[in-house]
Design a protein around this motif. Structure first.
Motif, PDB file in Angstrom:
ATOM      1  N   TRP A   1      -3.695  -5.597   6.126  1.00  0.00           N
ATOM      2  CA  TRP A   1      -3.233  -6.821   5.474  1.00  0.00           C
ATOM      3  C   TRP A   1      -3.678  -8.045   6.263  1.00  0.00           C
ATOM      4  CZ3 TRP A   1      -0.193  -2.480   6.024  1.00  0.00           C
ATOM      5  CH2 TRP A   1       0.190  -1.842   4.830  1.00  0.00           C
ATOM      6  N   GLU A   2      -3.710  -9.174   5.572  1.00  0.00           N
ATOM      7  CA  GLU A   2      -4.026 -10.415   6.258  1.00  0.00           C
ATOM      8  C   GLU A   2      -2.931 -10.733   7.275  1.00  0.00           C
ATOM      9  OE1 GLU A   2      -6.660 -12.406   6.049  1.00  0.00           O
ATOM     10  OE2 GLU A   2      -7.649 -10.979   4.703  1.00  0.00           O
TER      11      GLU A   2
ATOM     12  N   TYR B   1       0.929 -11.433   6.587  1.00  0.00           N
ATOM     13  CA  TYR B   1       1.264 -10.897   5.265  1.00  0.00           C
ATOM     14  C   TYR B   1       1.391  -9.370   5.313  1.00  0.00           C
ATOM     15  CZ  TYR B   1       0.191 -15.500   3.383  1.00  0.00           C
ATOM     16  OH  TYR B   1       0.193 -16.851   3.110  1.00  0.00           O
TER      17      TYR B   1
ATOM     18  N   CYS C   1       3.155  -7.342   2.551  1.00  0.00           N
ATOM     19  CA  CYS C   1       3.619  -8.303   1.548  1.00  0.00           C
ATOM     20  C   CYS C   1       3.002  -8.022   0.179  1.00  0.00           C
ATOM     21  CB  CYS C   1       3.275  -9.727   1.974  1.00  0.00           C
ATOM     22  SG  CYS C   1       4.371 -10.396   3.234  1.00  0.00           S
ATOM     23  N   ASP C   2       3.794  -8.262  -0.866  1.00  0.00           N
ATOM     24  CA  ASP C   2       3.271  -8.124  -2.216  1.00  0.00           C
ATOM     25  C   ASP C   2       2.216  -9.182  -2.513  1.00  0.00           C
ATOM     26  OD1 ASP C   2       4.944 -10.290  -2.195  1.00  0.00           O
ATOM     27  OD2 ASP C   2       6.247  -9.609  -3.826  1.00  0.00           O
TER      28      ASP C   2
ATOM     29  N   ASP D   1      -0.204  -9.683  -0.737  1.00  0.00           N
ATOM     30  CA  ASP D   1      -1.469  -9.155  -0.224  1.00  0.00           C
ATOM     31  C   ASP D   1      -1.607  -7.676  -0.543  1.00  0.00           C
ATOM     32  OD1 ASP D   1      -3.913  -9.478   1.027  1.00  0.00           O
ATOM     33  OD2 ASP D   1      -3.127  -8.977   3.009  1.00  0.00           O
ATOM     34  N   GLY D   2      -0.992  -7.263  -1.658  1.00  0.00           N
ATOM     35  CA  GLY D   2      -1.152  -5.893  -2.115  1.00  0.00           C
ATOM     36  C   GLY D   2      -0.144  -4.910  -1.588  1.00  0.00           C
ATOM     37  N   GLY D   3       0.866  -5.376  -0.835  1.00  0.00           N
ATOM     38  CA  GLY D   3       1.885  -4.482  -0.315  1.00  0.00           C
ATOM     39  C   GLY D   3       3.085  -4.398  -1.234  1.00  0.00           C
ATOM     40  N   GLY D   4       4.165  -3.775  -0.741  1.00  0.00           N
ATOM     41  CA  GLY D   4       5.356  -3.602  -1.561  1.00  0.00           C
ATOM     42  C   GLY D   4       6.538  -4.429  -1.133  1.00  0.00           C
TER      43      GLY D   4
END
Length: 311
Positions: free
Chosen positions: A217-218, A221, A224-225, A227-230
């Protein structure tokens, strides 16, 4: 006067030593009460037995010499169990302590003038027991001092800025460094605890952006959602607020790059219940506003926090 201080303390110490081993191996707290009771019975019984033998046979009070031996055996028991409370790895065997201190007391009692023999024997036994404790404790103190200096040096050797929370409402309580990433964590508690913040604390973790870039992730982030997380995250200017709550725990994490290339993670720590979940809802604390109070530590400030928390 010769046979009693050599044989009875040896037998008493051996019996208590065997019982102590049973207590340690069983890990049953009720056995501790048994050990204390056995020590009282054996030491007290020896005292009364010797006093009954000496009554009418000596010029000085019959309880003087038994008291010396009782003090010696009691001191031996205390010295033998003290390592379990002071994290000392080993101590002399209890039979040896009982016999040695008793013979010392009996020897001083025999050679000292009768006016001073009682006090002199008690003083000798007490001084010897304290000397043994000091001898056992010195390596522990030295090891703790070396570990403390090593931890302090690790903080001084951190190659990047360390984040601190510059807020009068929060005070640091602990600091630690995680190798090999040189991540620094400082725990904070409210300066004036109240009902809403009872048991609540903060952890401010410092990470370099280089360490964060090794993750998928960046920076700021992580998971983080956005950045594609949950994990649900919100952007508030330079601060990223991550909601880390789940079905059992309620907490938030405010992340910010407080200086170029270094990020501060401000984490809310909720008090836990017996099952490991949060005891209450997250208190009314503005994590984003607190993240604005994060600044680089001044020279020597992190070391001062360590000294205050470990002193």
């Amino acid at each position: 006067m010769v046979l009693f201080p050599s044989m009875v303390p040896l037998l008493t110490g051996t019996a208590l030593w065997v019982l102590g081993m049973v207590v340690i191996l069983s890990e049953n707290e009720s056995y501790t009460v048994l050990f204390v009771g056995a020590a009282v019975v054996l030491v007290g019984g020896s005292h009364l037995w010797l006093q009954s033998i000496l009554e009418g046979r000596v010029q000085q009070p019959a309880w003087h010499f038994p008291t010396v031996l009782t003090t010696a055996m009691t001191a031996a028991v205390l010295v033998s169990v003290l390592p379990f409370f002071l994290n000392i790895e080993s101590s002399p065997p209890l039979p040896l302590l009982c016999c040695g201190l008793s013979l010392l007391g009996a020897g001083v009692y025999s050679v000292t003038r009768w006016r001073h023999r009682f006090v002199g024997a008690l003083t000798a036994v007490t001084a010897a027991a304290l000397a043994i404790v000091g001898f056992l404790w010195m390596p522990v103190v030295q090891e703790q001092a070396e570990e403390r200096e090593q931890e302090r040096q690790e903080i001084s050797d951190v190659p990047h800025e360390i984040a601190v929370l510059d807020s009068p409402e929060w005070e640091p309580t602990d600091i630690s460094v995680s190798a090999p990433s040189d991540s620094v964590s400082i725990d904070y508690e409210p300066t004036e605890p109240s009902a809403p913040t009872d048991g609540f604390s903060l952890t401010l973790r410092t990470k370099t952006m280089e360490a964060l870039e090794d993750e998928p992730w960046e920076p700021l982030y992580q998971l983080c959602d956005l950045d594609g997380g949950g994990t649900a995250c919100e952007e508030h200017g330079d601060v990223v607020l991550a909601d880390l709550s789940d079905g059992y725990n309620h907490t938030f994490e405010a992340r910010t790059e407080f200086t170029e290339g270094v990020a501060g993670y401000l984490i809310g720590n909720m008090p836990k219940d017996g099952e490991g979940g949060s005891e209450a809802e997250f208190p009314d604390i503005d994590m984003v506003d607190l993240a604005g109070d994060i600044r680089p530590a001044e020279p020597g400030e992190a070391e001062d926090i360590f000294e205050d928390s470990s002193g």
